[in-house]
Design a protein around this motif. Structure first.
Motif, PDB file in Angstrom:
ATOM      1  N   THR A   1       0.833  -1.209   0.000  1.00 21.76           N
ATOM      2  CA  THR A   1       0.000   0.000   0.000  1.00 21.76           C
ATOM      3  C   THR A   1       0.863   1.252   0.000  1.00 21.76           C
ATOM      4  N   ASP A   2       1.905   1.268   0.819  1.00 21.54           N
ATOM      5  CA  ASP A   2       2.833   2.405   0.842  1.00 21.54           C
ATOM      6  C   ASP A   2       3.491   2.596  -0.522  1.00 21.54           C
ATOM      7  N   GLN A   3       3.948   1.494  -1.106  1.00 17.84           N
ATOM      8  CA  GLN A   3       4.614   1.594  -2.399  1.00 17.84           C
ATOM      9  C   GLN A   3       3.643   2.054  -3.489  1.00 17.84           C
ATOM     10  N   ALA A   4       2.398   1.617  -3.416  1.00 17.68           N
ATOM     11  CA  ALA A   4       1.397   2.062  -4.395  1.00 17.68           C
ATOM     12  C   ALA A   4       1.149   3.562  -4.262  1.00 17.68           C
ATOM     13  N   ALA A   5       1.048   4.056  -3.022  1.00 20.18           N
ATOM     14  CA  ALA A   5       0.845   5.490  -2.803  1.00 20.18           C
ATOM     15  C   ALA A   5       2.042   6.288  -3.317  1.00 20.18           C
ATOM     16  N   LEU A   6       3.249   5.796  -3.059  1.00 24.59           N
ATOM     17  CA  LEU A   6       4.448   6.466  -3.551  1.00 24.59           C
ATOM     18  C   LEU A   6       4.517   6.431  -5.075  1.00 24.59           C
ATOM     19  N   ALA A   7       4.170   5.298  -5.674  1.00 26.64           N
ATOM     20  CA  ALA A   7       4.192   5.190  -7.135  1.00 26.64           C
ATOM     21  C   ALA A   7       3.192   6.160  -7.771  1.00 26.64           C
ATOM     22  N   CYS A   8       2.021   6.297  -7.170  1.00 26.28           N
ATOM     23  CA  CYS A   8       1.039   7.265  -7.685  1.00 26.28           C
ATOM     24  C   CYS A   8       1.561   8.694  -7.555  1.00 26.28           C
ATOM     25  N   ALA A   9       2.157   9.011  -6.414  1.00 23.36           N
ATOM     26  CA  ALA A   9       2.721  10.347  -6.225  1.00 23.36           C
ATOM     27  C   ALA A   9       3.869  10.599  -7.203  1.00 23.36           C
ATOM     28  N   LEU A  10       4.683   9.594  -7.442  1.00 28.43           N
ATOM     29  CA  LEU A  10       5.778   9.723  -8.406  1.00 28.43           C
ATOM     30  C   LEU A  10       5.249   9.986  -9.817  1.00 28.43           C
ATOM     31  N   GLU A  11       4.191   9.285 -10.192  1.00 27.95           N
ATOM     32  CA  GLU A  11       3.619   9.489 -11.528  1.00 27.95           C
ATOM     33  C   GLU A  11       2.993  10.885 -11.643  1.00 27.95           C
ATOM     34  N   ARG A  12       2.315  11.339 -10.603  1.00 29.68           N
ATOM     35  CA  ARG A  12       1.744  12.687 -10.624  1.00 29.68           C
ATOM     36  C   ARG A  12       2.853  13.730 -10.750  1.00 29.68           C
ATOM     37  N   TYR A  13       3.959  13.517 -10.047  1.00 30.02           N
ATOM     38  CA  TYR A  13       5.108  14.420 -10.154  1.00 30.02           C
ATOM     39  C   TYR A  13       5.635  14.423 -11.592  1.00 30.02           C
ATOM     40  N   ARG A  14       5.771  13.233 -12.170  1.00 33.37           N
ATOM     41  CA  ARG A  14       6.289  13.130 -13.539  1.00 33.37           C
ATOM     42  C   ARG A  14       5.376  13.856 -14.530  1.00 33.37           C
TER      43      ARG A  14
END
Length: 87
Positions: free
Chosen positions: A3-16
């Motif tokens: 769950t943490d990694q999914a939240a981070l991956a979503c935030a990373l994609e939004r940043y990108r």
């Protein structure tokens, strides 16, 4: 961890999407893309992250063995004897 990694991956994609590339560090995500960075439940430290040469990223937890295995996964997704937990 997943769950943490999914939240981070979503935030990373939004940043990108907003900046054209992934950030140098996870700290660049706070607070605009994620309110705070989650800690790895195993080592209680930050998740391991870096951008790759091909423009993607590597995000992982140290796994049950409590060691950084240089992003090498175990034999199963959440191997209890070896390997890191990769996104």
């Amino acid at each position: 961890t997943a769950t943490d990694q999914a939240a981070l991956a979503c935030a990373l994609e939004r940043y990108r999407l907003a900046n054209g590339q992934f950030p140098e560090t996870l700290e660049a995500l706070v607070p605009q893309f994620i309110p705070q960075l989650p800690k790895d439940v195993i080592g209680h430290a930050d998740y391991h992250y870096h951008r790759t040469d091909d423009g993607h990223f590597l995000l992982y937890s140290i796994g049950w063995n409590d060691q950084d295995d240089d992003a090498k996964p175990g034999k199963t997704v959440f191997d209890d004897k070896q390997g890191d937990w990769l996104w």
